[in-house]
Write an enzyme that holds these catalytic residues in place. Structure first.
Site, PDB file in Angstrom:
ATOM      1  N   THR A 241       6.252   4.566  -4.766  1.00 14.73           N
ATOM      2  CA  THR A 241       6.574   4.676  -3.346  1.00 14.73           C
ATOM      3  C   THR A 241       6.751   6.151  -2.938  1.00 14.73           C
ATOM      4  O   THR A 241       6.942   7.018  -3.784  1.00 14.73           O
ATOM      5  CB  THR A 241       7.867   3.873  -3.058  1.00 14.73           C
ATOM      6  N   GLN A 263      14.465   6.284  -1.252  1.00 15.15           N
ATOM      7  CA  GLN A 263      13.187   5.878  -1.837  1.00 15.15           C
ATOM      8  C   GLN A 263      13.008   6.422  -3.245  1.00 15.15           C
ATOM      9  O   GLN A 263      12.349   5.798  -4.076  1.00 15.15           O
ATOM     10  CB  GLN A 263      12.020   6.255  -0.917  1.00 15.15           C
ATOM     11  N   HIS A 266      13.712   4.121  -6.204  1.00 13.31           N
ATOM     12  CA  HIS A 266      12.784   3.103  -6.721  1.00 13.31           C
ATOM     13  C   HIS A 266      12.204   3.462  -8.076  1.00 13.31           C
ATOM     14  O   HIS A 266      11.920   2.574  -8.879  1.00 13.31           O
ATOM     15  CB  HIS A 266      11.610   2.917  -5.753  1.00 13.31           C
ATOM     16  N   GLU A 332       3.459   6.852   2.745  1.00 10.85           N
ATOM     17  CA  GLU A 332       3.709   5.410   2.881  1.00 10.85           C
ATOM     18  C   GLU A 332       4.738   5.204   3.998  1.00 10.85           C
ATOM     19  O   GLU A 332       4.568   4.362   4.864  1.00 10.85           O
ATOM     20  CB  GLU A 332       4.238   4.876   1.546  1.00 10.85           C
ATOM     21  N   HIS A 333       5.819   5.992   3.923  1.00  9.40           N
ATOM     22  CA  HIS A 333       6.865   5.939   4.956  1.00  9.40           C
ATOM     23  C   HIS A 333       6.986   7.318   5.585  1.00  9.40           C
ATOM     24  O   HIS A 333       7.158   8.300   4.868  1.00  9.40           O
ATOM     25  CB  HIS A 333       8.227   5.617   4.343  1.00  9.40           C
ATOM     26  N   ASP A 366      12.786  -1.579   4.950  1.00  8.40           N
ATOM     27  CA  ASP A 366      12.665  -2.268   3.667  1.00  8.40           C
ATOM     28  C   ASP A 366      13.210  -3.693   3.750  1.00  8.40           C
ATOM     29  O   ASP A 366      12.757  -4.577   3.032  1.00  8.40           O
ATOM     30  CB  ASP A 366      13.430  -1.492   2.576  1.00  8.40           C
ATOM     31  N   GLU A 420     -39.618  -3.116  11.044  1.00 10.14           N
ATOM     32  CA  GLU A 420     -39.072  -3.370   9.701  1.00 10.14           C
ATOM     33  C   GLU A 420     -40.016  -4.224   8.856  1.00 10.14           C
ATOM     34  O   GLU A 420     -39.654  -4.666   7.765  1.00 10.14           O
ATOM     35  CB  GLU A 420     -37.693  -4.041   9.824  1.00 10.14           C
ATOM     36  N   HIS A 425     -39.164 -12.734  11.458  1.00 15.24           N
ATOM     37  CA  HIS A 425     -37.996 -12.620  12.333  1.00 15.24           C
ATOM     38  C   HIS A 425     -38.434 -12.734  13.790  1.00 15.24           C
ATOM     39  O   HIS A 425     -37.818 -13.452  14.590  1.00 15.24           O
ATOM     40  CB  HIS A 425     -37.291 -11.267  12.134  1.00 15.24           C
TER      41      HIS A 425
HETATM   42  N1  HSO Z   1      10.589   0.681  -0.210  1.00 16.89           N
HETATM   43  C1  HSO Z   1       9.811  -0.294  -0.976  1.00 16.89           C
HETATM   44  C2  HSO Z   1      10.129  -1.715  -0.620  1.00 16.89           C
HETATM   45  C3  HSO Z   1      11.484  -2.171  -1.056  1.00 16.89           C
HETATM   46  N2  HSO Z   1      12.626  -1.471  -0.948  1.00 16.89           N
HETATM   47  C4  HSO Z   1      11.851  -3.359  -1.608  1.00 16.89           C
HETATM   48  C5  HSO Z   1      13.636  -2.205  -1.384  1.00 16.89           C
HETATM   49  N3  HSO Z   1      13.146  -3.351  -1.796  1.00 16.89           N
HETATM   50  C6  HSO Z   1       8.328  -0.017  -0.728  1.00 16.89           C
HETATM   51  O1  HSO Z   1       8.009   0.075   0.601  1.00 16.89           O
HETATM   52 ZN    ZN Z   2      12.683   0.695  -0.721  1.00 14.15          ZN
END
Ligand code: HSO
Ligand code: ZN
Length: 435
Positions: A241, A263, A266, A332-333, A366, A420, A425
């Site tokens: 992520t 983030q 993760h 992504e974010h 999220d 063609e 056709h």
């Molecule tokens: N931020 C993660 C999604 C997630 N966060 C699940 C917590 N649980 C990916 O977008």
């Molecule tokens: Zn998350």
């Protein structure tokens, strides 16, 4: 701590900017051979292969590949009331936002009796993968299932790896949320084998092939998704992520630090990037980042992520350059925490999801915003989108011409088919006017 990249006074190209903050290398192509072997095993030996693979990769052999309905119901019974209430609220919000995403059909009249319509057709059957390795995310079950249901997908199957900590059953919260969503076709299978099972079907467990596979997973899941394309559709390949925050000196440094850390929590490979035009503000964020990173529960993981080469503090001349950097990075974010967020938003082209203002942190998205949290990672936001009802819908064109309208375009068809060298056709049109 975050390394600093000073872009002030420079004008690198988008590719140059992207190279300055490379995403962590998860080499999907290196996993392709292993994924191919695993999928072949499932195609040849069905359930036996899936059970063997659980034993090999997840360290436990589930009692059966198909999760019995009684296990799903029991898991829901045991779900804590707090989590159940929270899940219900998330489901309601994601359902409402997803419903608004379903496009309406369009009719174009190209002349008298000449009509082209476009309608949106759900795929018939999908397979949703929910990982169960170092991260178990029941919230992702909601994010995958709800848009598929809203799109009108008739048949939804779910797969999640057998857990050694639960005697080979899938994670009970995942089972409970599946039950809460009314999903009764659930399989205890994981990794590349699960993706192969979805794509090709597994007769001896009654698993019919699906038309689209979605959901995040590790590098083998991503490799397997790449391999089954052409047999079935996929969503974007999921990688670590990332979050990119554009902030000026009007933002709250502590909020920004908290979001960057949220983030990073993760994954050691997660990318946390701050782009700002204010060195003084950046210094305040770094101070808060250090304090929060040391104090938070998953401190070690967070520190590894924010100290990695995929994370950075990027100093820019102005917010236009900040937007250019974000577009090159394709986060992504993306969070926009500046005085005039709408002006920056207007310059953004590439982002999986965009969070505007200081009270819209990524962790809101999220869990509870109503937006979807399955988003394109690794810079795929430059060409791909997050999950939505549209992921499970296909536009289909319907052509309705009457005799007069066909007669009118007959010369167009004659000219192009002759060019063609496909005269049959043209003849398919002239045949209609010879009688
Ligand atoms: N931020 C993660 C999604 C997630 N966060 C699940 C917590 N649980 C990916 O977008
Ligand atoms: Zn998350």
């Amino acid at each position: 701590m975050l390394r600093t990249i000073d872009l002030r006074g420079t004008r690198p190209t988008p590719a140059g900017m992207l190279a300055l903050v490379p995403r962590a290398a998860t080499d999907v192509s290196a996993a392709l051979d292993a994924a191919r072997t695993i999928i072949d095993e499932v195609r040849r030996h069905g359930a036996a292969a899936l059970l063997d693979q659980s034993e090999r990769f997840d360290g436990v052999r589930p009692a059966a590949v198909r999760v019995p309905a009684s296990e799903l119901a029991a898991a829901l019974d045991e779900l804590s009331p707090e989590v159940r209430t929270a899940a219900v609220q998330t489901i309601e919000r994601v359902r409402a936002a997803s419903a608004a995403q379903v496009p309406s059909s369009q009719t174009t009249v190209l002349g008298d009796g000449a009509v082209v319509e476009q309608r949106w057709q759900p795929v018939a059957r999908v397979g949703l993968y929910v990982p169960g390795g170092k991260a178990v995310y029941p919230s992702s079950v909601i994010m995958n299932v709800v848009p598929a249901q809203v799109a009108g997908v008739r048949s939804i199957a779910l797969a999640s790896p057998a857990q050694s900590g639960f005697d080979g059953r899938i994670h009970p919260t995942i089972a409970a949320i599946a039950a809460l969503l009314g999903i009764d076709e659930v399989y205890a299978m994981g990794g590349a084998g699960a993706i192969g099972a979805f794509a090709y079907g597994v007769e001896d467990v009654g698993l019919a092939p699906v038309q689209r596979v979605t959901g995040p997973g590790n590098v083998y899941v991503a490799a397997a998704k790449r391999l089954v394309q052409g047999v079935t559709g996929i969503d974007a390949e999921a990688g670590p992520t990332d979050i990119l925050v554009i902030a000026d000196d009007s933002a709250d440094a502590d909020f920004v630090a908290a979001d960057l850390i949220s983030q990073a929590e993760h994954d050691e490979l997660a990318a946390s990037v701050l782009v700002t035009d204010s060195p003084a503000f950046a210094a305040r964020v770094l101070e808060r980042l250090g304090a929060r990173a040391r104090a938070t529960k998953h401190s070690e993981r967070v520190l590894t992520a924010i100290e990695g080469p995929q994370s950075a503090l990027v100093l820019v001349d102005d917010l236009e350059q900040a937007a250019d950097f974000a577009n090159a990075f394709g986060p992504e974010h993306l969070e926009i925490q500046v005085r005039d967020p709408e002006a920056t938003l207007a310059r953004i082209e590439n982002a999986g999801a965009i969070f505007v203002g200081e009270f819209s942190p990524v962790s809101l998205g999220d869990y509870a915003a109503g937006s979807n949290h399955v988003l394109p990672t690794g810079g795929q936001a430059r060409y791909a989108a997050g999950l939505s009802a549209a992921t499970f819908l296909r536009p289909q064109q319907i052509v309705r011409y009457d005799e007069g309208a066909l007669r009118e375009v007959a010369p167009v068809i004659a000219a192009l088919s002759a060019e063609e060298d496909l005269p049959a056709h043209g003849e398919a049109v002239t045949a209609r006017f010879e009688r």
